[in-house]
Design a protein around this motif. Sequence first.
Motif, PDB file in Angstrom:
ATOM      1  N   HIS A 164      -9.597 -35.849   5.156  1.00 32.98           N
ATOM      2  CA  HIS A 164      -8.841 -37.341   4.644  1.00 32.98           C
ATOM      3  C   HIS A 164      -8.459 -36.993   3.026  1.00 32.98           C
ATOM      4  CE1 HIS A 164      -8.817 -41.229   3.530  1.00 32.98           C
ATOM      5  NE2 HIS A 164      -8.907 -41.741   4.454  1.00 32.98           N
ATOM      6  N   LEU A 165      -7.405 -36.945   2.727  1.00 31.97           N
ATOM      7  CA  LEU A 165      -6.655 -36.537   1.360  1.00 31.97           C
ATOM      8  C   LEU A 165      -7.105 -37.730   0.299  1.00 31.97           C
ATOM      9  CD1 LEU A 165      -3.593 -35.000   3.041  1.00 31.97           C
ATOM     10  CD2 LEU A 165      -5.571 -33.559   2.195  1.00 31.97           C
ATOM     11  N   ASP A 166      -7.019 -37.215  -0.781  1.00 33.83           N
ATOM     12  CA  ASP A 166      -6.905 -38.197  -1.913  1.00 33.83           C
ATOM     13  C   ASP A 166      -5.470 -37.690  -2.758  1.00 33.83           C
ATOM     14  OD1 ASP A 166      -6.991 -39.699  -4.337  1.00 33.83           O
ATOM     15  OD2 ASP A 166      -8.881 -38.898  -4.864  1.00 33.83           O
ATOM     16  N   TRP A 167      -4.495 -38.628  -2.268  1.00 32.41           N
ATOM     17  CA  TRP A 167      -3.285 -38.200  -2.841  1.00 32.41           C
ATOM     18  C   TRP A 167      -3.046 -38.454  -4.488  1.00 32.41           C
ATOM     19  CZ3 TRP A 167      -0.132 -35.887   0.508  1.00 32.41           C
ATOM     20  CH2 TRP A 167      -0.454 -35.914   1.804  1.00 32.41           C
ATOM     21  N   ALA A 168      -3.960 -39.097  -4.657  1.00 29.41           N
ATOM     22  CA  ALA A 168      -3.916 -39.490  -6.275  1.00 29.41           C
ATOM     23  C   ALA A 168      -4.545 -38.465  -7.133  1.00 29.41           C
ATOM     24  CB  ALA A 168      -4.651 -40.603  -6.548  1.00 29.41           C
ATOM     25  N   ALA A 169      -5.538 -37.462  -6.392  1.00 30.01           N
ATOM     26  CA  ALA A 169      -6.295 -36.515  -7.220  1.00 30.01           C
ATOM     27  C   ALA A 169      -5.496 -35.630  -7.996  1.00 30.01           C
ATOM     28  CB  ALA A 169      -7.104 -35.732  -6.143  1.00 30.01           C
TER      29      ALA A 169
END
Length: 398
Positions: free
Chosen positions: A393-398
Amino acid sequence: MNDKDVEIFKQRIRECERWMKEQGMVSLLVFAHGSNLGPATKSHGYMRYLCGWDGHQNDTALIIRPGNEPVLVVTNIFALYFSQSYFWIKNVRFVKAAALGSELAAMCGQREENRCRLGTLGLGEMPVNSWLALQEGIRGCEMIDAAPHFDELRLVKDAHQMRRHQQAAALCDHLFETLAAEIKRPRPAYQLQAELEHRARYAGAEFCMTWLTVGPQADYCRFFKEECERTPQRGDQVLLGIYLMLDGYWGHAIRTGTMGQPSASQQRVFDTAQRMWQGMLDALKAGQNLTHVHDAAEAALAADFPEDQERVFRFRHGHGLGHSYEDPVSSLAFPQHYDLDRSARPNVAGRAGMLFEIHPNLFVPGVGGAAIGDMVALEEQGYSILTSYPRHHLDWAA
């Protein structure tokens, strides 16, 4: 197109001619759309498999007659000029699109006593006016659908084909990296799509299309400007699906994440997709019926959302991949949820060398959506995954 590709195509033509002689066929007529139609055409895959030609936005035909050099028929004058400098088939003829059917009929070979056997591929996508003219011009010929023969040949990819698909997979990975960087510059989703598709074309892909779903609860695959005007913001789910073709070889992958940490419901739906993905890979085995792979995804979905089976939207959980987005035969094991009869599936056994897109997905009203998509090659013992971008599950804002 390099010398190795050309030799492969020449060998396929020679093998095709031997098969035609065995079948008593005078000619094989292949009609194909170009790559501009992307996943909407099946005929394009036959043309790329046999000779590597891409008509792009124009229709094309290939005529193979045993003992004669193949004839490529183009309906765009600039395609003729292109072929003279860059394509390996030298017998290329320009025909106006309106006259294609009658001209093909005249080229398809001499008839003996007004009878001949004519093999065909891709005619189901031929424009009606061309089809009617062709049918009139070959009256008396027996038309043989050659698709079953070539579908069987296309099922298993050799090492050369797998290397080319690996290149397409690497480009998919690059586009995920691109989104991770570009999404930090606030702008509507359709502008992010334009950037991704530009990067793919810049890298050499002849076709690239994406869907980019952005919102608190992902609801379906969003492709077009009108439905992709939202600018990603904290708390949104962001799902990216990539379709691309690199030198005739398909690449396809999907990733899911959020802008920031996921909510409990967003995490729940992703966890289900992850279990579906793992279940499908566990069921993907040489010698086993491919329908088990689809069924594994549905079993995981039913276990996590038992009360929502009819409300949950999903598209097919996988399909074969090759010169066509949905490669023949193997894709039939993965029905669409909206198919009226999902029980009538062929008993196709997995074979080493088959290539699949495994992309379990679910979109649950009031909860959210998730999908994980990877290019997976079946091997004698197990499988290998061609796409490598992180699939957690990716955190695109990281």
